[in-house]
Design an enzyme around this catalytic site. Structure first.
Site, short mmCIF file in Angstrom:
data_model
loop_
_atom_site.label_atom_id
_atom_site.label_comp_id
_atom_site.label_asym_id
_atom_site.label_seq_id
_atom_site.Cartn_x
_atom_site.Cartn_y
_atom_site.Cartn_z
N ASP A 265 0.87 -1.19 0.00
CA ASP A 265 0.00 0.00 0.00
C ASP A 265 0.89 1.23 0.00
OD1 ASP A 265 -2.12 -1.66 0.09
OD2 ASP A 265 -2.85 -1.06 2.07
N ASP B 11 -13.79 -6.33 -5.46
CA ASP B 11 -13.98 -6.47 -4.02
C ASP B 11 -15.38 -7.05 -3.81
OD1 ASP B 11 -11.55 -5.24 -3.72
OD2 ASP B 11 -12.36 -3.29 -3.13
#
Lengths: 208, 253
Positions: B11, B130
């Site tokens: 990230d 997702d």
């Protein structure tokens, strides 16, 4: 200096980065005068067979590549670059490649995940290009069409298996083609590019 | 035989790696390029950078991360997070990334998948899905906007659609499993993998080495992505791959 042939097909940044990392200078060009000054030409490429062949034709690079190959210059076709060494492809039945090999590229049979994407084992014949690379090393592939094992077996340099056995690398004289991406194949890929660069350096090119 | 891939995810916020990485042997644990190189040496098969930069103006930092990574690390890497236009895709790929991943923008504008695949090739276009189980739908539902917004779309239907639009790969995150370290979502992963004939990277829930084996065999995933188990050194990538090899899973060692 190694020329990376610029014909607008796909990403050449990584190929240039890999050669730079290994200490080889490259130039991105399609100008014959610049290409003439380079002992080796790399034909990269991502995209469709037919449109790539058409662009090469239009830029006069077909004839140029034929001439350089006949003179024994070092060529390295990567991914679509290798595919362009063939005659035809199921991807674009009307398109014609450079036809160093008469065979036709095929689509992977149904039931397999396509693209063939990821690391696969490559079994190579003894050749300076694969020097120092253990048999069965993994290389990174990303393609939907494959080169069959050649009719002219002498030109088959390496094979790979994904549902079918196919040509992972081919060689005719000093013209090499690899289906995988050496610039994305970690240590073994860098070794292959180093081998290529050294062959070029040792060949004593005097210019065209 | 094609090897199953192990993919660490980083990230990145404004050019720096976030999510508390515990490295003692790295000079700068916040430098994405240094970390990418570290994972490469450890045997990562590819890398995913997820850009979580909130401000639009600072997104250029991710292009620079891609550029620097491509000069030092010679394995494939994907950049995702907030990409919404062909121009943004072009900039990231030109910087040296191999693939980009689209999530919200793909749901909102399916032409982006089609155009992206046409211009850059399917192999560059990863669709990040997702998904969370929806009891009323009796199906997995697609979420966008970083998991904040339900779309009412079935993940299975969406997976088939993105394949037909020319996506080259699916990065599937189970929101039910994510963060739990209780193993990947095997039913979801398997259902998607059986539905499409493009490669699927499973994400969310990795806690033990066995979890990787499960998702790559029973879950039928082509690749397994994980973040915290690698960042916190629960085990190394090499350890996972050695374990997988013992279990008869084809890996690159």
């Amino acid at each position: 200096m190694i020329a990376i042939i610029d014909y607008g097909m796909g990403n050449v940044t990584s190929v240039r980065n890999a050669f730079a990392y290994l200490g080889f200078k490259t130039v991105l060009t399609h100008e014959p005068e610049v290409l003439n000054s380079c002992p080796a030409l790399v034909l990269p490429g991502v995209g469709a067979f037919g449109s790539a062949a058409e662009v090469l034709q239009r830029k006069g690079l077909f004839d140029y590549l034929h001439a350089r190959r006949e003179k024994g210059s070092f060529l390295l076709g990567i991914c679509l670059g290798l595919q362009l060494f063939f005659d035809r492809s199921e991807e674009d039945p009307a398109g014609r490649g450079l036809t160093y090999f008469p065979d036709k590229l095929k689509r992977f049979p149904p039931g397999l995940k396509v693209p063939h994407m990821g690391w696969n084992r490559v079994l190579a014949e003894p050749d300076p290009l694969f020097e120092g690379i253990p048999q069965g090393s993994h290389f990174y592939f990303a393609h939907s069409f494959y080169a069959p094992l050649l009719t002219a077996e002498d030109y088959l340099l390496a094979r790979c298996r994904y549902g079918v056995d196919f040509a992972a690398a081919v060689k005719q004289g000093n013209a090499y083609g690899v289906q995988f991406h050496p610039e994305k194949s970690g240590e073994m890929g860098l070794r292959l590019l180093l081998n290529f660069g050294r062959m070029v350096e040792n060949a004593d090119y005097t210019g065209n | 035989m094609l090897a199953r891939r192990i993919v660490p995810c980083l990230d990145v916020k404004e050019g720096r790696v976030v999510k508390g990485i515990k490295f003692v042997d790295l000079k700068d644990a916040g430098d994405p390029v240094g970390l990418a190189e570290f994972y490469n040496k450890e045997g990562a098969d590819e890398l995913v950078f997820l850009d979580i930069t909130a401000s639009h103006e600072k997104r250029e930092t991710m292009v620079e991360v891609a550029r620097r990574t491509a000069r030092e690390v010679f394995i494939p890497f994907t950049v995702g997070g907030g990409i919404g236009t062909i121009e943004e895709i072009r900039n990231i790929l030109k910087a040296g990334a191999d693939k980009i991943s689209l999530n919200t923008a793909a749901v909102e504008n399916t032409d982006l998948i089609r155009e992206g695949a046409r211009i850059f090739g399917s192999q560059c276009i990863v669709i990040a899905i997702d998904a969370r189980w929806n009891e009323q739908m009796k199906d997995w539902e697609v979420y966008t906007h970083g998991g904040r917004k339900g779309t009412g779309i079935s993940a299975l239907t969406w997976a088939s659609r993105v394949e037909s639009f020319g996506a080259g790969e699916i990065l599937l995150t189970s929101m039910d499993a994510d963060g739990g370290r209780d193993g990947y979502d095997i039913p979801l992963t398997r259902a998607i993998c059986e539905k499409v004939s493009i490669p699927v990277i499973a994400s969310g829930g990795a806690g033990k080495m066995e979890d990787f084996a499960h998702v790559l065999t029973e879950g039928k995933a082509d690749a397994a992505l994980a973040a915290s188990v690698f960042h916190y050194r629960h085990f190394s990538i090499r350890e996972v791959k050695e374990y997988l090899k013992e279990q008869g899973v084809e890996v690159r060692l």
